[in-house]
Write a protein that holds these residues in place. Structure first.
Motif, PDB file in Angstrom:
ATOM      1  N   TYR A 120       8.098  12.436   2.414  1.00 30.40           N
ATOM      2  CA  TYR A 120       7.837  11.134   1.792  1.00 30.40           C
ATOM      3  C   TYR A 120       8.496   9.995   2.569  1.00 30.40           C
ATOM      4  N   CYS A 121       7.726   8.935   2.777  1.00 33.82           N
ATOM      5  CA  CYS A 121       8.192   7.719   3.457  1.00 33.82           C
ATOM      6  C   CYS A 121       7.744   6.547   2.588  1.00 33.82           C
ATOM      7  N   LEU A 122       8.605   6.124   1.686  1.00 33.30           N
ATOM      8  CA  LEU A 122       8.209   5.198   0.619  1.00 33.30           C
ATOM      9  C   LEU A 122       9.019   3.909   0.669  1.00 33.30           C
ATOM     10  N   GLY A 123       8.399   2.836   0.199  1.00 34.38           N
ATOM     11  CA  GLY A 123       9.109   1.584  -0.026  1.00 34.38           C
ATOM     12  C   GLY A 123       9.940   1.138   1.160  1.00 34.38           C
ATOM     13  N   MET A 124      11.235   0.942   0.917  1.00 36.11           N
ATOM     14  CA  MET A 124      12.144   0.474   1.953  1.00 36.11           C
ATOM     15  C   MET A 124      12.244   1.456   3.118  1.00 36.11           C
ATOM     16  N   GLY A 125      12.037   2.752   2.841  1.00 35.54           N
ATOM     17  CA  GLY A 125      12.005   3.732   3.919  1.00 35.54           C
ATOM     18  C   GLY A 125      10.823   3.494   4.846  1.00 35.54           C
ATOM     19  N   PHE A 126       9.668   3.156   4.270  1.00 30.37           N
ATOM     20  CA  PHE A 126       8.480   2.800   5.035  1.00 30.37           C
ATOM     21  C   PHE A 126       8.765   1.534   5.849  1.00 30.37           C
ATOM     22  N   ALA A 141       2.790  14.102   5.799  1.00 31.64           N
ATOM     23  CA  ALA A 141       3.680  13.016   5.369  1.00 31.64           C
ATOM     24  C   ALA A 141       2.972  12.137   4.339  1.00 31.64           C
ATOM     25  N   ILE A 142       3.747  11.571   3.426  1.00 28.94           N
ATOM     26  CA  ILE A 142       3.181  10.716   2.383  1.00 28.94           C
ATOM     27  C   ILE A 142       3.805   9.328   2.498  1.00 28.94           C
ATOM     28  N   PHE A 143       2.957   8.323   2.625  1.00 29.73           N
ATOM     29  CA  PHE A 143       3.394   6.937   2.776  1.00 29.73           C
ATOM     30  C   PHE A 143       3.017   6.128   1.542  1.00 29.73           C
ATOM     31  N   SER A 144       3.838   5.148   1.218  1.00 27.14           N
ATOM     32  CA  SER A 144       3.473   4.172   0.182  1.00 27.14           C
ATOM     33  C   SER A 144       4.444   2.997   0.219  1.00 27.14           C
ATOM     34  N   GLY A 167      -3.017  -5.150  10.710  1.00 20.26           N
ATOM     35  CA  GLY A 167      -4.022  -6.149  10.395  1.00 20.26           C
ATOM     36  C   GLY A 167      -4.022  -6.508   8.919  1.00 20.26           C
ATOM     37  N   ILE A 168      -4.562  -7.675   8.590  1.00 19.47           N
ATOM     38  CA  ILE A 168      -4.479  -8.201   7.223  1.00 19.47           C
ATOM     39  C   ILE A 168      -5.267  -7.337   6.239  1.00 19.47           C
ATOM     40  N   GLN A 169      -6.406  -6.794   6.649  1.00 15.55           N
ATOM     41  CA  GLN A 169      -7.227  -5.990   5.732  1.00 15.55           C
ATOM     42  C   GLN A 169      -6.492  -4.713   5.338  1.00 15.55           C
ATOM     43  N   ASN A 170      -5.958  -4.007   6.301  1.00 17.33           N
ATOM     44  CA  ASN A 170      -5.238  -2.769   5.998  1.00 17.33           C
ATOM     45  C   ASN A 170      -3.935  -3.046   5.255  1.00 17.33           C
ATOM     46  N   ALA A 171      -3.272  -4.154   5.597  1.00 13.74           N
ATOM     47  CA  ALA A 171      -2.024  -4.501   4.907  1.00 13.74           C
ATOM     48  C   ALA A 171      -2.289  -4.753   3.423  1.00 13.74           C
ATOM     49  N   LYS A 172      -3.362  -5.462   3.099  1.00 17.18           N
ATOM     50  CA  LYS A 172      -3.693  -5.711   1.694  1.00 17.18           C
ATOM     51  C   LYS A 172      -4.062  -4.411   0.988  1.00 17.18           C
ATOM     52  N   ASP A 173      -4.785  -3.551   1.668  1.00 15.92           N
ATOM     53  CA  ASP A 173      -5.142  -2.239   1.112  1.00 15.92           C
ATOM     54  C   ASP A 173      -3.875  -1.488   0.700  1.00 15.92           C
ATOM     55  N   GLY A 178      -0.433  -0.345  -3.664  1.00 18.88           N
ATOM     56  CA  GLY A 178       0.770   0.484  -3.774  1.00 18.88           C
ATOM     57  C   GLY A 178       0.465   1.968  -3.742  1.00 18.88           C
ATOM     58  N   ARG A 179      -0.725   2.335  -3.284  1.00 11.47           N
ATOM     59  CA  ARG A 179      -1.169   3.726  -3.345  1.00 11.47           C
ATOM     60  C   ARG A 179      -0.483   4.591  -2.293  1.00 11.47           C
ATOM     61  N   GLU A 180      -0.520   5.904  -2.513  1.00  9.32           N
ATOM     62  CA  GLU A 180       0.003   6.858  -1.547  1.00  9.32           C
ATOM     63  C   GLU A 180      -1.118   7.297  -0.602  1.00  9.32           C
ATOM     64  N   PHE A 181      -0.759   7.571   0.648  1.00 13.81           N
ATOM     65  CA  PHE A 181      -1.735   8.097   1.612  1.00 13.81           C
ATOM     66  C   PHE A 181      -1.004   9.001   2.601  1.00 13.81           C
ATOM     67  N   ASP A 182      -1.738   9.930   3.202  1.00 12.69           N
ATOM     68  CA  ASP A 182      -1.112  10.925   4.062  1.00 12.69           C
ATOM     69  C   ASP A 182      -1.070  10.481   5.523  1.00 12.69           C
ATOM     70  N   GLY A 183      -0.549  11.361   6.368  1.00 11.30           N
ATOM     71  CA  GLY A 183      -0.368  11.030   7.770  1.00 11.30           C
ATOM     72  C   GLY A 183      -1.663  10.753   8.500  1.00 11.30           C
TER      73      GLY A 183
END
Length: 274
Positions: A120-126, A141-144, A167-173, A178-183
Motif C-alpha cells: 500500500y502507498c496511500l495519502g502522504m506516503g503516495f 501495489a495499491i495507490f490512493s 497531467g490534469i485529467q489523470n490528477a483529477k481522476d 480518492g479511489r484505489e488503483f494497482d501498479g
C-alpha cells in the motif's frame, strides 16, 4: 525517539543508500517522530558521496500515509513542538515550514532518488513517492490519494506534483475520487516509471537504473535534475539561457573533461565530484 523508525542502509561500495520506512506496527504511517528521523537521514545522505538514494518500505506496505493521531492532534507531544493543527493559521505555518520542506529536500538533493513501492502507498506516503525522481512498483501495489474521503485535500505536494507528473485529467481522476488503483493502472496513469510482477523483477529494474545512474557523472546528473525541476513550465528562452550557463560551468570541471576523454578513448571515467 525510536532510533529504528527509519533505517539507513548503504551498499558495499557506498554508492547506493536506502532509506527504509520501518514503523511497520503502524503500517509506516507518518507521525512527527518519523518525519524528523526521515529529514535527518536526508541531511546525512546529502553530505555523503552516495550516488543514488532509494526510499522504500516493506513488501506489504510502503506507507499508509499520515498518522491520523498526529493529524487530529491526539499524538503525544512532550516537547511541545506540534501546534494545534485544528487552527488554520497554525496548520498552514506548520505545513509550509516543516512538512513541505522535508519533501522538497528530496527534489533539491542533487542525487537521483528512487521510490521502490510494494504493498500500500496511500495519502502522504503516495505524496512522498511523488517527490522522488523515479517510481518503480509491483503490479500488486495499491495507490490512493484518499484525502477527499475525509473531506480534505492532498496537502504535501499531492495536487501540484501529481498534476505535473500525470497531467490534469489523470490528477483529477485520482484526487477527486480518492479511489484505489494497482501498479498496472499506476503505470497507465503515468504515476510510475516501470512496473514489475515479482520482487526479483522489481529489484532487477532498479539495479538496471542504478547502474546507469552511477555510470553517469554526478555533477552532470545533479545539475540536470535541477534544470528539469526548476525550468518546468517556465519560458523556453529562460530555460535555454540557464542550460547554457550551467553547461559553461560544467565544462570547467575535471569530471567533464575526464568524461569526454574517456568517451573518446572508450574507457570508464573516474568521477571526482569536481
Amino acid at each position: 525517539m525510536d532510533n529504528n523508525i527509519i533505517l539507513v542502509e548503504e551498499n558495499e561500495d557506498k554508492t547506493i543508500t536506502t532509506i527504509r520506512l520501518n514503523r511497520l506496527a503502524k503500517k509506516n504511517a507518518m507521525n512527527y517522530e518519523m518525519i524528523v528521523a526521515f529529514e535527518k537521514a536526508l541531511d546525512q545522505i546529502e553530505r555523503s558521496n552516495t550516488r543514488v538514494v532509494i526510499i522504500t518500505g516493506s513488501e506489504e506496505i510502503f506507507s499508509a500515509g499520515i498518522d491520523l493521531n498526529f493529524l487530529t492532534g491526539q499524538e503525544k507531544d512532550p516537547e511541545g513542538v506540534i501546534p494545534d493543527l485544528k487552527i488554520p493559521r497554525n496548520f498552514r505555518y506548520f505545513m509550509n515550514t516543516r512538512l513541505h520542506t522535508v519533501f522538497t529536500k528530496i527534489e533539491k538533493m542533487e542525487k537521483p532518488v528512487i521510490a521502490k513501492i510494494d504493498g500500500y502507498c496511500l495519502g502522504m506516503g503516495f505524496e512522498l513517492a511523488l517527490a522522488c525522481d523515479f517510481r518503480f512498483c509491483r503490479d500488486s501495489a495499491i495507490f490512493s490519494l484518499l484525502e477527499t474521503k475525509m473531506s480534505i485535500n492532498p496537502d504535501v505536494g499531492g495536487t501540484i506534483r501529481l498534476t505535473r507528473l500525470a497531467g490534469i485529467q489523470n490528477a483529477k481522476d485520482i484526487i477527486l475520487t480518492g479511489r484505489e488503483f494497482d501498479g498496472n493502472e499506476a503505470y497507465r496513469l503515468r504515476v510510475v516509471n516501470r512496473v514489475a510482477k515479482t520482487p526479483d523483477e522489481l529489484d532487477s529494474i532498479i539495479k538496471m537504473y542504478t547502474d546507469e545512474l552511477i555510470e553517469s557523472g554526478p555533477l552532470g546528473i545533479g545539475l540536470a535534475k535541477k534544470l528539469i525541476d526548476d525550468c518546468y513550465g517556465k519560458d523556453v528562452a529562460f530555460g535555454l539561457e540557464l542550460e547554457t550557463l550551467i553547461s559553461s560551468q560544467l565544462l570547467q570541471t575535471k569530471d567533464t573533461v575526464g568524461g569526454a576523454l574517456a568517451r573518446l578513448q572508450k574507457t570508464k571515467p573516474k568521477w571526482r565530484w569536481k
